[in-house]
Every structure is written in C-alpha cells, then in structure tokens.
Design a protein around this motif. Sequence first.
Motif, PDB file in Angstrom:
ATOM      1  N   CYS A   1       0.845  -1.195   0.000  1.00  0.00           N
ATOM      2  CA  CYS A   1       0.000   0.000   0.000  1.00  0.00           C
ATOM      3  C   CYS A   1       0.884   1.251   0.000  1.00  0.00           C
ATOM      4  O   CYS A   1       1.688   1.456   0.922  1.00  0.00           O
ATOM      5  CB  CYS A   1      -0.924   0.014   1.216  1.00  0.00           C
ATOM      6  SG  CYS A   1      -2.142  -1.321   1.223  1.00  0.00           S
ATOM      7  N   ALA A   2       0.740   2.078  -1.021  1.00  0.00           N
ATOM      8  CA  ALA A   2       1.612   3.249  -1.193  1.00  0.00           C
ATOM      9  C   ALA A   2       1.103   4.409  -0.356  1.00  0.00           C
ATOM     10  O   ALA A   2       0.651   5.436  -0.861  1.00  0.00           O
ATOM     11  CB  ALA A   2       1.689   3.634  -2.665  1.00  0.00           C
ATOM     12  N   VAL A   3       1.173   4.255   0.970  1.00  0.00           N
ATOM     13  CA  VAL A   3       0.633   5.248   1.897  1.00  0.00           C
ATOM     14  C   VAL A   3       1.385   6.570   1.792  1.00  0.00           C
ATOM     15  O   VAL A   3       2.554   6.603   1.387  1.00  0.00           O
ATOM     16  CB  VAL A   3       0.690   4.721   3.352  1.00  0.00           C
ATOM     17  CG1 VAL A   3      -0.196   3.502   3.522  1.00  0.00           C
ATOM     18  CG2 VAL A   3       2.134   4.401   3.754  1.00  0.00           C
ATOM     19  N   PRO A   4       0.735   7.685   2.144  1.00  0.00           N
ATOM     20  CA  PRO A   4       1.445   8.973   2.138  1.00  0.00           C
ATOM     21  C   PRO A   4       2.622   8.953   3.115  1.00  0.00           C
ATOM     22  O   PRO A   4       2.591   8.253   4.133  1.00  0.00           O
ATOM     23  CB  PRO A   4       0.376   9.970   2.602  1.00  0.00           C
ATOM     24  CG  PRO A   4      -0.927   9.290   2.376  1.00  0.00           C
ATOM     25  CD  PRO A   4      -0.675   7.823   2.542  1.00  0.00           C
TER      26      PRO A   4
ATOM     27  N   GLU B   1      -6.743  -3.636  -6.468  1.00  0.00           N
ATOM     28  CA  GLU B   1      -5.397  -4.165  -6.686  1.00  0.00           C
ATOM     29  C   GLU B   1      -4.969  -5.132  -5.578  1.00  0.00           C
ATOM     30  O   GLU B   1      -3.922  -5.769  -5.692  1.00  0.00           O
ATOM     31  CB  GLU B   1      -4.400  -3.009  -6.791  1.00  0.00           C
ATOM     32  CG  GLU B   1      -4.617  -2.157  -8.030  1.00  0.00           C
ATOM     33  CD  GLU B   1      -3.704  -0.941  -8.076  1.00  0.00           C
ATOM     34  OE1 GLU B   1      -2.917  -0.834  -9.034  1.00  0.00           O
ATOM     35  OE2 GLU B   1      -3.769  -0.110  -7.157  1.00  0.00           O
ATOM     36  N   LEU B   2      -5.763  -5.228  -4.521  1.00  0.00           N
ATOM     37  CA  LEU B   2      -5.471  -6.189  -3.464  1.00  0.00           C
ATOM     38  C   LEU B   2      -6.070  -7.561  -3.764  1.00  0.00           C
ATOM     39  O   LEU B   2      -5.705  -8.545  -3.113  1.00  0.00           O
ATOM     40  CB  LEU B   2      -6.035  -5.705  -2.119  1.00  0.00           C
ATOM     41  CG  LEU B   2      -5.628  -4.319  -1.621  1.00  0.00           C
ATOM     42  CD1 LEU B   2      -6.147  -4.119  -0.199  1.00  0.00           C
ATOM     43  CD2 LEU B   2      -4.131  -4.124  -1.677  1.00  0.00           C
ATOM     44  N   ALA B   3      -6.980  -7.624  -4.744  1.00  0.00           N
ATOM     45  CA  ALA B   3      -7.763  -8.835  -4.956  1.00  0.00           C
ATOM     46  C   ALA B   3      -6.900 -10.053  -5.263  1.00  0.00           C
ATOM     47  O   ALA B   3      -7.146 -11.149  -4.740  1.00  0.00           O
ATOM     48  CB  ALA B   3      -8.775  -8.607  -6.084  1.00  0.00           C
ATOM     49  N   ASP B   4      -5.890  -9.900  -6.118  1.00  0.00           N
ATOM     50  CA  ASP B   4      -5.074 -11.055  -6.499  1.00  0.00           C
ATOM     51  C   ASP B   4      -3.773 -11.141  -5.707  1.00  0.00           C
ATOM     52  O   ASP B   4      -2.908 -11.964  -6.021  1.00  0.00           O
ATOM     53  CB  ASP B   4      -4.769 -11.029  -7.996  1.00  0.00           C
ATOM     54  CG  ASP B   4      -3.841  -9.882  -8.394  1.00  0.00           C
ATOM     55  OD1 ASP B   4      -3.703  -8.932  -7.586  1.00  0.00           O
ATOM     56  OD2 ASP B   4      -3.260  -9.926  -9.487  1.00  0.00           O
ATOM     57  N   ALA B   5      -3.624 -10.309  -4.668  1.00  0.00           N
ATOM     58  CA  ALA B   5      -2.389 -10.311  -3.876  1.00  0.00           C
ATOM     59  C   ALA B   5      -2.403 -11.467  -2.879  1.00  0.00           C
ATOM     60  O   ALA B   5      -3.400 -11.697  -2.189  1.00  0.00           O
ATOM     61  CB  ALA B   5      -2.220  -8.989  -3.145  1.00  0.00           C
ATOM     62  N   ASP B   6      -1.292 -12.185  -2.806  1.00  0.00           N
ATOM     63  CA  ASP B   6      -1.142 -13.241  -1.806  1.00  0.00           C
ATOM     64  C   ASP B   6      -0.740 -12.663  -0.450  1.00  0.00           C
ATOM     65  O   ASP B   6      -1.016 -13.263   0.592  1.00  0.00           O
ATOM     66  CB  ASP B   6      -0.099 -14.256  -2.274  1.00  0.00           C
ATOM     67  CG  ASP B   6      -0.462 -14.858  -3.616  1.00  0.00           C
ATOM     68  OD1 ASP B   6      -1.598 -15.362  -3.742  1.00  0.00           O
ATOM     69  OD2 ASP B   6       0.358 -14.798  -4.546  1.00  0.00           O
ATOM     70  N   LEU B   7      -0.077 -11.518  -0.476  1.00  0.00           N
ATOM     71  CA  LEU B   7       0.332 -10.819   0.740  1.00  0.00           C
ATOM     72  C   LEU B   7       0.164  -9.324   0.505  1.00  0.00           C
ATOM     73  O   LEU B   7       0.575  -8.817  -0.547  1.00  0.00           O
ATOM     74  CB  LEU B   7       1.793 -11.128   1.084  1.00  0.00           C
ATOM     75  CG  LEU B   7       2.444 -10.282   2.187  1.00  0.00           C
ATOM     76  CD1 LEU B   7       1.804 -10.560   3.538  1.00  0.00           C
ATOM     77  CD2 LEU B   7       3.962 -10.536   2.245  1.00  0.00           C
ATOM     78  N   VAL B   8      -0.429  -8.635   1.468  1.00  0.00           N
ATOM     79  CA  VAL B   8      -0.509  -7.175   1.423  1.00  0.00           C
ATOM     80  C   VAL B   8       0.388  -6.635   2.530  1.00  0.00           C
ATOM     81  O   VAL B   8       0.288  -7.064   3.693  1.00  0.00           O
ATOM     82  CB  VAL B   8      -1.946  -6.676   1.613  1.00  0.00           C
ATOM     83  CG1 VAL B   8      -1.969  -5.146   1.728  1.00  0.00           C
ATOM     84  CG2 VAL B   8      -2.816  -7.107   0.441  1.00  0.00           C
ATOM     85  N   VAL B   9       1.265  -5.699   2.182  1.00  0.00           N
ATOM     86  CA  VAL B   9       2.151  -5.056   3.145  1.00  0.00           C
ATOM     87  C   VAL B   9       1.724  -3.602   3.325  1.00  0.00           C
ATOM     88  O   VAL B   9       1.540  -2.883   2.339  1.00  0.00           O
ATOM     89  CB  VAL B   9       3.624  -5.113   2.687  1.00  0.00           C
ATOM     90  CG1 VAL B   9       4.519  -4.376   3.689  1.00  0.00           C
ATOM     91  CG2 VAL B   9       4.087  -6.557   2.524  1.00  0.00           C
ATOM     92  N   ILE B  10       1.539  -3.195   4.569  1.00  0.00           N
ATOM     93  CA  ILE B  10       1.347  -1.776   4.882  1.00  0.00           C
ATOM     94  C   ILE B  10       2.669  -1.301   5.476  1.00  0.00           C
ATOM     95  O   ILE B  10       3.045  -1.712   6.578  1.00  0.00           O
ATOM     96  CB  ILE B  10       0.199  -1.560   5.878  1.00  0.00           C
ATOM     97  CG1 ILE B  10      -1.053  -2.312   5.431  1.00  0.00           C
ATOM     98  CG2 ILE B  10      -0.113  -0.064   5.996  1.00  0.00           C
ATOM     99  CD1 ILE B  10      -2.180  -2.267   6.435  1.00  0.00           C
ATOM    100  N   PRO B  11       3.414  -0.482   4.746  1.00  0.00           N
ATOM    101  CA  PRO B  11       4.765  -0.117   5.187  1.00  0.00           C
ATOM    102  C   PRO B  11       4.756   0.988   6.223  1.00  0.00           C
ATOM    103  O   PRO B  11       3.697   1.500   6.622  1.00  0.00           O
ATOM    104  CB  PRO B  11       5.415   0.359   3.887  1.00  0.00           C
ATOM    105  CG  PRO B  11       4.278   0.959   3.127  1.00  0.00           C
ATOM    106  CD  PRO B  11       3.071   0.116   3.456  1.00  0.00           C
ATOM    107  N   GLY B  12       5.940   1.372   6.652  1.00  0.00           N
ATOM    108  CA  GLY B  12       6.078   2.473   7.585  1.00  0.00           C
ATOM    109  C   GLY B  12       5.662   3.791   6.962  1.00  0.00           C
ATOM    110  O   GLY B  12       5.604   3.942   5.742  1.00  0.00           O
ATOM    111  N   THR B  13       5.363   4.766   7.816  1.00  0.00           N
ATOM    112  CA  THR B  13       4.957   6.088   7.355  1.00  0.00           C
ATOM    113  C   THR B  13       5.315   7.113   8.415  1.00  0.00           C
ATOM    114  O   THR B  13       5.292   6.812   9.613  1.00  0.00           O
ATOM    115  CB  THR B  13       3.451   6.143   7.057  1.00  0.00           C
ATOM    116  OG1 THR B  13       3.063   7.507   6.801  1.00  0.00           O
ATOM    117  CG2 THR B  13       2.629   5.598   8.213  1.00  0.00           C
ATOM    118  N   ARG B  14       5.631   8.294   7.971  1.00  0.00           N
ATOM    119  CA  ARG B  14       5.896   9.423   8.877  1.00  0.00           C
ATOM    120  C   ARG B  14       4.599  10.075   9.342  1.00  0.00           C
ATOM    121  O   ARG B  14       4.605  10.945  10.204  1.00  0.00           O
ATOM    122  CB  ARG B  14       6.781  10.419   8.133  1.00  0.00           C
ATOM    123  CG  ARG B  14       7.048  11.726   8.843  1.00  0.00           C
ATOM    124  CD  ARG B  14       8.179  11.665   9.828  1.00  0.00           C
ATOM    125  NE  ARG B  14       8.587  13.010  10.142  1.00  0.00           N
ATOM    126  CZ  ARG B  14       8.045  13.769  11.091  1.00  0.00           C
ATOM    127  NH1 ARG B  14       7.092  13.292  11.862  1.00  0.00           N
ATOM    128  NH2 ARG B  14       8.459  15.011  11.274  1.00  0.00           N
TER     129      ARG B  14
END
Length: 506
Positions: free
Chosen positions: A270-273, A300-313
């Motif tokens: 997930c391309a978080v701000p 875009e999450l539908a076919d993902a085997d893993l979803v990563v929510i990365p770090g954010t400021r």
Amino acid sequence: MSGAAGGGLLVAGTTSDAGKSVVTAGICRWLVRQGVKVAPFKAQNMSLNSFVTREGAEIGRAQAMQAQACRVEPTAMMNPVLLKPGGEQSSQVVLLGKPVGELSARGYHGGRQQALLGTVLDCLAELRGTYDAVICEGAGSPAEINLRRTDIVNMGLARRARLPVLVVGDIDRGGVFASFFGTVALLSREDQELVAGFLVNKFRGDVSLLEPGLDMLHGLTGRRAYGVLPFRHGLGIDEEDGLRVSLRGTVRESVVAPPVGEDVLRVAVCAVPLMSNFTDVDALAAEPGVVVRFVDRPEELADADLVVIPGTRGTVRALEWLRERGLAEALVRRASDHRPILGICGGFQVLGEHIEDDVESRRGHVDGLGILPVRVRFAREKTLTRPVGEALGERVEGYEIHHGVAETAGGEAFLDGCRVGQTWGTHWHGSLESDGFRRAFLREVAAAAGRRFVPADGTSFAALREEQLDRLGDLIEQHADTDALWRLIESGAPQGLPFIPPGAPA
C-alpha cells in the motif's frame, strides 16, 4: 594506491535523482578495493528512508549503504543532519542521529541551517582525520541559487572544506549538456573554482557518438568529463525519497526471477502517504518468484497473496488515506477471510484498535482499523534501537524508528508486535533481510494463500547487496578515469579553471 590522509571529493548532481548516491557508493567501493580507508559523508539529507546505527543514531539509509560500500560501520557523523518530511511545509530535524524538533522550510533555510554548519564541518573534519579519503554526496543541485546563501551540503560545504566537486548528470533524461553547462554558469567565480568536471550517468549506446559533445563541453567550460557510466538495471539501491516512490505508486514493480516452485507469490504494498523505509520490501523482491508492486486502489489487493502496509511518517494521515480510497474496508475484509497482511511500524499501528497521537498529527484519539488487539500511544521521545530476536523458529535482526508505543492485549506474539490469524504486525524494520526468517514467513504466506510457492534456500540478501555494491565499484573502475579521480581526491580541483559568466556563450 596509497592514500593521503584527509583527501576528499564532493559528488554533486545536475538534479535530484541524477545518481549521486549510487556514484558515491561506487567510488567508495572502488577505493576500498584499492586498499584505501574511505568513509561516506552527506552533510544534510532529506529522506524518509532511514537507518539506525549501532550507537542508536538515525541516519539516511543511503549513507548506511555507502558505509557498507566502504566496509565500515555507519555512524551519525556520516550524516549529521537528516530532515524527515512530515508534509509539504515542515520536517523533523534529526541532528547527530537524534530528533531536535520540527521546522518549516522557511524556518530552516531562514537561519537554522547555518547554525548547523559548525556541527557539519566538525564531523567532516573528524572523518578526514580518521580516513584516507571521505567521499561526500551533495543534495539536489549545487545551482539552486535561491538557497545558496544558507547552503551547507553543496557548494557551501565545498567552499568551507575546500573540496573538489564532480557534477553527475543523468543523460537518460535528456538535456545533460545544457544541465552541465548551466550548473557551472549559475555559480559564483569562487564556487566555479572548485568544480573540476563532469560524470555522465546512465548512457545507452555507442560512447563514440557522445565524445564530440564532451569535447565541445570541455571547450566551453574548460572542464573535462571524468567518465561515462553505462545504463545498468537494478542499481538504484536504498533510494532516499519515499515521497516520490509513493507518488509513483503502481509504476514501481519488481523484476522477478523464475520461481523455484510452481507458482509465483504476489505482494501488494500500500503506497501510503509519507511512506518511510519502503526498502523493507526489497528483500521480498529479491526472492525468485516473488512479485512486488505498489498499489493505491482496493481492487489491486484482490489477487495479492500478501498485502504489506509499510512504515509512514504520518500514521493518522495514512489511516485517512486508506479509508478515503476504500483500502481500509478491503483490508478488514481480507483479515476476516484469513488472507495474509503484514504491517510494519506505522503500518502496524494503523492495524490496531486506536491511536492516541498528541505528537505527530496532534489529533488525539483516532480509531484504527481494529484488526489487531493493539493500542498505540505516541511518545515525544523517539525509539531508536537495533533489536535481535526470534520468530518462526529463526533468528531475526531489525531496527526500530518510531514515536508510537504499542500496547498489545492479545493475539500471538510476533517479534515486538503480534499476530492474529494471518495478520502480522511489528515495529521492526529490516526483519525480512534475515534470510531464514524471510523464507519461513513466505512459506506461511504461501500456505495461507494456497500457492505452490517454494522460497529459494540459497537466496542471501546480504550477498545480493554485496554483489550490487561490487557492480557499482566495477562501473567506476571500468568506465571512469580513476587515475584522474584519485588526483582530485588527493590534491583538489585543478588550478586555473576558467570562469563561465552567466549567459555565456553568446
């Protein structure tokens, strides 16, 4: 090659992203292979992609990567000033590895920057007294004339430390000759005296076709080209600008080696701000058969085997962004369906029940996604550590950079965080670089996703990083005039370089 103590060089660029970081790393790796004791240095870095040194100091990841190129431990002195954007108007100022406050861009360039110059020069002097050579990296362009008065990272540093300057230009973008000439012509006479010449980066094709232009540039400026580096895929390691990557979003996708098993494994990030430390997923992308892409839409999450929510400021801002785009609802559904999710640092925090934030966003109580039994309170003091632990039966190393303190009230222990079903959360950056743990984690993900994916037993992330650094050293050794580079480092810029008045040639 024998090094003269205190030698130095400033690698500047015609623009941001011209290749300063990788060229600096390449020069460092070339030098250390010649027996030179060398260190990197960047006076001031603006980046959300940071690292924690062994003494608990936060520095830019690019400088940590460059220290690895030098085969030395990174220290706070290698990046004394780090700016971590919290939005378009302000940044957290990290001095010698510790946060000292928030400043607006106007406030920083209006006077605070010059107050830091003494610290910057002291750090550089100490490094030059310890190492045979210090390879410094500039920021943006040295021809940002609106900021020259307060500059401490480009020509301001070069002037005070008497460093020769090599200007790197990205020819793949086009306009490199105009950029080289314009960069020099916009500088004062005193600054121009330190600009020794140019290095062309990312060239594709026959170098002989470029040589007439380089000869003309030499005639116009009196400055030579120190080399032409060919375009090479996969060398943009540890990029600095998480903001830019989040804006690129789905454009960035990993190049995948063939899988060991029958299936590939698809990872959606997930391309978080204000995304920070997005390099956490580089170790996943290094695995054969793992596809990593950055996404910003729920479909875009539908076919993902893993979803990563990365770090954010901006944890609270990231929560709002996930909700606005429908990603929050998709993540909650995904968790209830027992489909794998990994939250790292700020991404871990958004998965919790609620957040108390009077520090970062100053929004007070904010409800999280409620997927993990975690409550987060933001502390004024930042946690900066290098933890070591165990998970999934494997040793894990990582590093922590966060204000949020998590209180876990259930679930299965996972590093410093927890796991519920197929949702995992931790503050630990860099954990996936531990090869055994990464393989064990991917086996769990593949089983939960029903994929016949097999992690490659021989994949070593550390070895791959070393190979990349050696490739950078090879580029310098094979395509730059290394004898001339060493003379610059040892003796400084050539004397008598001509002054190019602004607007010339007629």
